[in-house]
Scaffold this motif. Structure first.
Motif, PDB file in Angstrom:
ATOM      1  N   SER A 144       0.828  -1.213   0.000  1.00 60.73           N
ATOM      2  CA  SER A 144       0.000   0.000   0.000  1.00 60.73           C
ATOM      3  C   SER A 144       0.858   1.258   0.000  1.00 60.73           C
ATOM      4  O   SER A 144       0.533   2.243  -0.682  1.00 60.73           O
ATOM      5  CB  SER A 144      -0.964  -0.010   1.190  1.00 60.73           C
ATOM      6  OG  SER A 144      -0.262  -0.031   2.418  1.00 60.73           O
ATOM      7  N   PRO A 268      -5.169   0.561   3.658  1.00 62.75           N
ATOM      8  CA  PRO A 268      -4.673   0.389   2.288  1.00 62.75           C
ATOM      9  C   PRO A 268      -5.509   1.134   1.253  1.00 62.75           C
ATOM     10  O   PRO A 268      -4.957   1.686   0.291  1.00 62.75           O
ATOM     11  CB  PRO A 268      -4.737  -1.129   2.086  1.00 62.75           C
ATOM     12  CG  PRO A 268      -4.608  -1.696   3.452  1.00 62.75           C
ATOM     13  CD  PRO A 268      -5.358  -0.737   4.323  1.00 62.75           C
ATOM     14  N   SER A 269      -6.828   1.145   1.441  1.00 59.36           N
ATOM     15  CA  SER A 269      -7.676   1.865   0.479  1.00 59.36           C
ATOM     16  C   SER A 269      -7.322   3.343   0.439  1.00 59.36           C
ATOM     17  O   SER A 269      -7.309   3.973  -0.636  1.00 59.36           O
ATOM     18  CB  SER A 269      -9.156   1.675   0.844  1.00 59.36           C
ATOM     19  OG  SER A 269      -9.573   0.354   0.617  1.00 59.36           O
ATOM     20  N   GLN A 271      -4.407   4.589   0.971  1.00 62.09           N
ATOM     21  CA  GLN A 271      -3.139   4.696   0.251  1.00 62.09           C
ATOM     22  C   GLN A 271      -3.325   4.525  -1.254  1.00 62.09           C
ATOM     23  O   GLN A 271      -2.686   5.217  -2.060  1.00 62.09           O
ATOM     24  CB  GLN A 271      -2.152   3.644   0.777  1.00 62.09           C
ATOM     25  CG  GLN A 271      -1.817   3.781   2.254  1.00 62.09           C
ATOM     26  CD  GLN A 271      -0.769   4.856   2.518  1.00 62.09           C
ATOM     27  OE1 GLN A 271      -0.879   5.981   2.016  1.00 62.09           O
ATOM     28  NE2 GLN A 271       0.236   4.527   3.294  1.00 62.09           N
ATOM     29  N   TYR A 272      -4.199   3.584  -1.645  1.00 63.01           N
ATOM     30  CA  TYR A 272      -4.448   3.384  -3.077  1.00 63.01           C
ATOM     31  C   TYR A 272      -5.069   4.632  -3.697  1.00 63.01           C
ATOM     32  O   TYR A 272      -4.698   5.041  -4.809  1.00 63.01           O
ATOM     33  CB  TYR A 272      -5.361   2.183  -3.296  1.00 63.01           C
ATOM     34  CG  TYR A 272      -4.778   0.864  -2.856  1.00 63.01           C
ATOM     35  CD1 TYR A 272      -3.407   0.629  -2.877  1.00 63.01           C
ATOM     36  CD2 TYR A 272      -5.606  -0.160  -2.393  1.00 63.01           C
ATOM     37  CE1 TYR A 272      -2.878  -0.582  -2.470  1.00 63.01           C
ATOM     38  CE2 TYR A 272      -5.079  -1.378  -1.983  1.00 63.01           C
ATOM     39  CZ  TYR A 272      -3.715  -1.581  -2.016  1.00 63.01           C
ATOM     40  OH  TYR A 272      -3.188  -2.765  -1.616  1.00 63.01           O
TER      41      TYR A 272
END
Length: 355
Positions: A144, A268-269, A271-272
């Motif tokens: 991420s 992580p979302s 970061q994406y």
């Protein structure tokens, strides 16, 4: 927003009204077992020869099922008969006794390969603590952070393709747990899954938001369109979820799997989404990830405490499966991520075929 050359299908609305577009396309075989299965299903042949081929191939060999391209594709196709279906394959093959027997022969060593989780929590509170600990564990590569700061558009396209087989049917397999639950845990799972399906709004369904991300990246968003591109390391995680979802005696594993998904999605979302904005993409590309930053921060509390915790309190025998499901989810995510990471670090594509 970057200008990407995309297939004509990827430029329009993702309505998926065609029956064929809702099904998995027939993939290219990856070995003798998947070739035999594809021939059996598409030509509506008797499944006895396939069952015998599985018995001769899987049981005596001791092969590495998780990394085996032929076996993982075979298992994916056998599970898909119970889900969206496969183009050109009659629906009655879902309950073909030879295909079911062959699948069971593969599942026995597959279940062993997925591993166990010890120790078994002694109480519902211990179970909740164990799940939080599993959600905080991070043994895999720093995917991420890499996606946020360094990844190229082409690497984003690859990652989105890896995830597409699951995300374009997001929530469907976990929803199979609803009729197998009762009381408070059932109500909690319904609440969480209703959010996954956009509260009944087509444009807010998470699967549709993912399709929107794919189109923004110039990718074809048809269901399972990229089945030939993804390797066994990706299919293994998909198959683990299907295995848990299609077996009533694996309900605790299914719920544990959902817990880890919800616990490890929000950060992580974020970061994406940051990485896509860094590359110049707009809200059409990031909305799927932005939605998960907020939604999964709420969902993780619901599924860990009101779903898994309540189930562990009511059914102490479920505790081992709950912890195992979370552990398997984490293990499969790491397995897939390590393949992607090693491929990129070597300067190679992580996919089997170029996009």
């Amino acid at each position: 927003m970057p200008s990407l050359s995309a297939p004509s299908r990827a430029t329009g609305a993702s309505d998926h009204t065609s029956a064929d577009q809702a099904r998995m396309p027939v993939p290219e075989p990856r070995g003798p077992l998947s070739a035999e299965l594809i021939g059996t299903m598409t030509r509506d042949r008797d499944g006895a020869d396939f069952r015998r081929a599985v018995a001769a191939t899987v049981l005596p060999s001791g092969r590495d099922l998780l990394a085996d391209e032929d076996l993982q594709l075979t298992l994916t196709l056998l599970y898909e008969l119970h889900l969206r279906g496969i183009t050109g394959v009659p629906d009655h093959r879902e309950w073909d006794l030879d295909l079911l027997a062959a699948r069971a022969q593969i599942e026995r060593p597959f279940d062993e390969a997925l591993g166990r989780a010890d120790p078994v929590p002694g109480s519902a509170e211990d179970l909740i603590d164990a799940l939080w600990a599993a959600g905080e564990s991070d043994d895999g590569p720093p995917m991420s952070h890499f996606m946020a700061r360094t990844a190229t558009t082409e690497q984003f396209r690859e990652l989105v393709v890896h995830r597409s087989l699951n995300q374009l049917r997001e929530a469907d397999v976990h929803t199979l747990g609803i009729p197998r639950l009762h009381g408070g845990p059932k109500a909690t799972l319904i609440e969480v899954q209703a959010d996954e399906y956009g509260g009944g709004r087509l444009d807010r369904m998470h699967a549709m938001l993912y399709a929107q991300t794919m189109r923004a990246l110039g990718l074809d968003d048809r269901y399972a369109h990229h089945i030939d591109h993804v390797p066994a390391t990706t299919l293994a995680g998909l198959n683990a979820l299907s295995y848990f979802g299609l077996h009533r005696d694996r309900l605790p594993e299914l719920i544990g799997h959902l817990c880890l998904v919800e616990m490890t999605s929000a950060l992580p979302s974020k970061q994406y989404a940051r990485g896509l904005r860094r590359l110049g993409f707009d809200a059409a590309a990031t909305l799927f990830f932005d939605e998960h930053v907020e939604a999964d921060s709420v969902h993780e509390q619901l599924v860990v405490r009101n779903l898994a915790g309540a189930l562990a309190a009511a059914e102490p025998g479920a505790r081992a499966g709950l912890v195992r499901g979370a552990a398997v989810c984490g293990r499969m995510d790491t397995f897939a991520a390590e393949h992607i990471w090693k491929s990129w670090q070597s300067g190679n594509s992580s996919l089997r075929l170029p996009l």
